[in-house]
Design a protein around this motif. Structure first.
Motif, short mmCIF file in Angstrom:
data_model
loop_
_atom_site.label_atom_id
_atom_site.label_comp_id
_atom_site.label_asym_id
_atom_site.label_seq_id
_atom_site.Cartn_x
_atom_site.Cartn_y
_atom_site.Cartn_z
N LEU A 1 0.75 -1.11 0.12
CA LEU A 1 -0.03 0.03 0.12
C LEU A 1 0.78 1.48 -0.15
O LEU A 1 0.48 2.24 -0.70
N TYR A 2 1.94 1.03 0.94
CA TYR A 2 2.84 2.22 0.83
C TYR A 2 3.59 2.44 -0.53
O TYR A 2 3.74 3.91 -1.09
N ARG A 3 3.93 1.56 -1.35
CA ARG A 3 4.64 1.62 -2.60
C ARG A 3 3.25 2.23 -3.63
O ARG A 3 3.45 3.06 -4.25
N SER A 4 2.03 1.62 -3.47
CA SER A 4 1.16 2.14 -4.36
C SER A 4 0.78 3.71 -4.07
O SER A 4 0.62 4.52 -4.86
N LEU B 1 3.24 5.89 -3.09
CA LEU B 1 4.44 6.58 -3.73
C LEU B 1 4.00 6.66 -5.22
O LEU B 1 4.40 7.64 -5.92
N ALA B 2 3.65 5.41 -5.83
CA ALA B 2 3.44 5.53 -7.31
C ALA B 2 2.41 6.38 -7.63
O ALA B 2 2.65 6.97 -8.66
N PHE B 3 1.10 6.34 -7.11
CA PHE B 3 0.16 7.21 -7.39
C PHE B 3 0.54 8.74 -7.24
O PHE B 3 0.29 9.57 -7.97
N GLN B 4 1.30 9.06 -6.15
CA GLN B 4 2.13 10.26 -5.93
C GLN B 4 2.86 10.73 -7.08
O GLN B 4 2.98 11.69 -7.49
N ALA B 5 3.53 9.69 -7.77
CA ALA B 5 4.43 10.27 -8.82
C ALA B 5 3.54 10.51 -9.97
O ALA B 5 3.84 11.40 -10.84
N ILE B 6 2.37 9.90 -10.39
CA ILE B 6 1.49 9.97 -11.35
C ILE B 6 0.91 11.44 -10.93
O ILE B 6 0.64 12.03 -12.04
N PHE B 7 0.41 11.73 -9.74
CA PHE B 7 -0.30 12.96 -9.63
C PHE B 7 0.38 13.82 -8.54
O PHE B 7 -0.16 13.70 -7.20
N PRO B 8 1.49 14.42 -8.91
CA PRO B 8 2.15 15.16 -8.05
C PRO B 8 1.45 16.13 -7.35
O PRO B 8 0.31 16.63 -8.05
N GLY B 9 1.56 16.50 -6.04
CA GLY B 9 0.63 17.43 -5.49
C GLY B 9 -0.55 16.76 -4.55
O GLY B 9 -0.80 17.46 -3.67
N LEU C 1 -4.76 5.77 1.09
CA LEU C 1 -6.21 5.29 1.94
C LEU C 1 -6.95 4.96 0.60
O LEU C 1 -7.49 3.88 0.77
N LEU C 2 -6.94 5.56 -0.45
CA LEU C 2 -8.17 5.31 -1.53
C LEU C 2 -7.58 4.06 -2.18
O LEU C 2 -8.40 3.06 -2.52
N ALA C 3 -6.20 3.83 -2.41
CA ALA C 3 -5.71 2.59 -2.87
C ALA C 3 -6.16 1.34 -2.18
O ALA C 3 -6.60 0.23 -2.51
N GLY C 4 -5.99 1.56 -0.84
CA GLY C 4 -6.29 0.41 0.16
C GLY C 4 -7.83 0.26 0.04
O GLY C 4 -8.33 -0.87 0.38
N GLY C 5 -8.51 1.33 -0.07
CA GLY C 5 -9.86 0.85 0.11
C GLY C 5 -10.43 0.22 -1.38
O GLY C 5 -11.33 -0.78 -1.23
N ILE C 6 -9.73 0.37 -2.25
CA ILE C 6 -10.02 -0.26 -3.70
C ILE C 6 -9.71 -1.58 -3.51
O ILE C 6 -10.60 -2.76 -3.78
#
Lengths: 55, 268
Positions: free
Chosen positions: B125-128, B130-138, B146-151
């Motif tokens: 989840l931590y990795r995901s 980081l990955a999402f944050q790289a795609i959506f900076p800011g 939390l969203l990735a964990g929810g999905i």
């Protein structure tokens, strides 16, 4: 203190393993097996966190 | 206890056909899963997102210990729990870890399943995040994790999806694993062969074609091994890793020949 906690961790781990061997040998009931393993699980988590702190 | 081996052979590991729609697992499946189950994390180097916090290099060995001992223990325990379930009621062929552990050892088993799932999911989840944050900076790492964990939790509710987990793990491990080989070769071997590591960054280019091609070609060759040769997806991680590493080395030798683009680009 840490030594005590680590010994406690060992005892707790034993409580999660030995009862199943005793159950296989027919020396303990299902109820006792489940109770001992639950105690072992709780004691392990309670002891292992402070035992590992500061490492 | 002396007759445990006999009971194990007659009641637990007694062979036979697999359940309908499931692959028959042999010792080799278990061994490969023990080493390569989380190929994307360990061989694919996704572990580095967590290991960057390690205080000693030896912490990396925990992957080996966790994979080998942990997965073997998990397979042994899972087979015992399933044998017990079948012994009590042969019609119960569903594989649900929680109910099986609860039936065997009560609340302690249930706690272990919950904690095991939670601790396994945390680094991913931590990795995901980081990955999402790289795609959506800011974006907020907390909210997006939390969203990735929810999905993921939502997906875990559906048995039809969860029952495909082994195939899914094999597939995404195979897809991501070549990047681990590329990182390994880039870090440890390229400079020994007279080529630049971190080539794209140093050359100021956006895409390292050698890395991209090595990844895609390795995946294509894994596909051929799977479709044409009939190698099951569970066994592709090891040959795929070697293929990807070799391809990256060879392609880099050609791509960076005589300095390649570096000759015309500032090297930092």
């Amino acid at each position: 203190m840490k030594l005590v906690l680590r010994i406690l961790c060992g005892v707790a781990l034993a409580l999660t393993i030995v009862p199943s061997c005793l159950k296989y040998a027919g020396n303990v009931s299902d109820e006792w097996l489940k109770a001992l393993m639950l105690i072992g699980t709780f004691v392990w988590f309670a002891a292992v966190i402070p035992a590992g702190r500061g490492d | 206890m002396s007759d445990f081996w006999r009971v194990a052979q007659e009641r637990i590991w007694k062979g036979g056909d697999p359940l309908v729609g499931q692959t028959k697992f042999t010792f080799w499946h278990v061994m490969f899963f023990a080493w390569f189950c989380n190929a994307a994390m360990h061989m694919g180097m996704a572990d580095m997102s967590v290991f960057r916090y390690a205080k000693k290099w030896q912490y990396g060995l925990s992957s080996a210990a966790g994979m080998y001992v942990g997965h073997f223990m998990a397979w042994i325990a899972a087979s015992m729990l399933f044998a017990l379930q079948l012994a009590r009621d042969p019609s119960r062929t569903e594989v649900a870890p929680g109910p099986m552990a609860y039936a065997a050892v009560g609340i302690a088993g249930l706690l272990c399943v919950i904690v095991a799932g939670w601790t396994t999911a945390n680094p991913t989840l931590y990795r995901s995040g980081l990955a999402f944050q790289a795609i959506f900076p800011g974006s907020s790492r907390f909210a997006i994790t939390l969203l990735a964990g929810g999905i993921a939790t939502l997906g875990a509710i559906f048995p039809a999806l969860v029952m495909k987990l082994l195939g899914f793990v094999g597939l995404y491990g195979t897809i991501l694993m070549p990047m681990g080989a590329i990182i390994f070769v880039d870090f440890y071997l390229l400079e020994r062969f007279g080529r630049q590591s971190d080539y794209a960054e140093k050359a100021g280019i956006r895409i390292n074609l050698a890395a991209g091609l090595a990844w895609l070609l390795a995946l294509a060759l894994c596909g051929v091994l799977n479709r044409a040769v009939g190698v099951q997806i569970y066994f592709l991680a090891l040959p795929g890793w070697v293929i990807a590493g070799t391809l990256y080395l060879v392609l880099s030798m050609v791509y960076q020949k005589n300095g390649g683009n570096l000759a015309a680009s500032p090297i930092r």
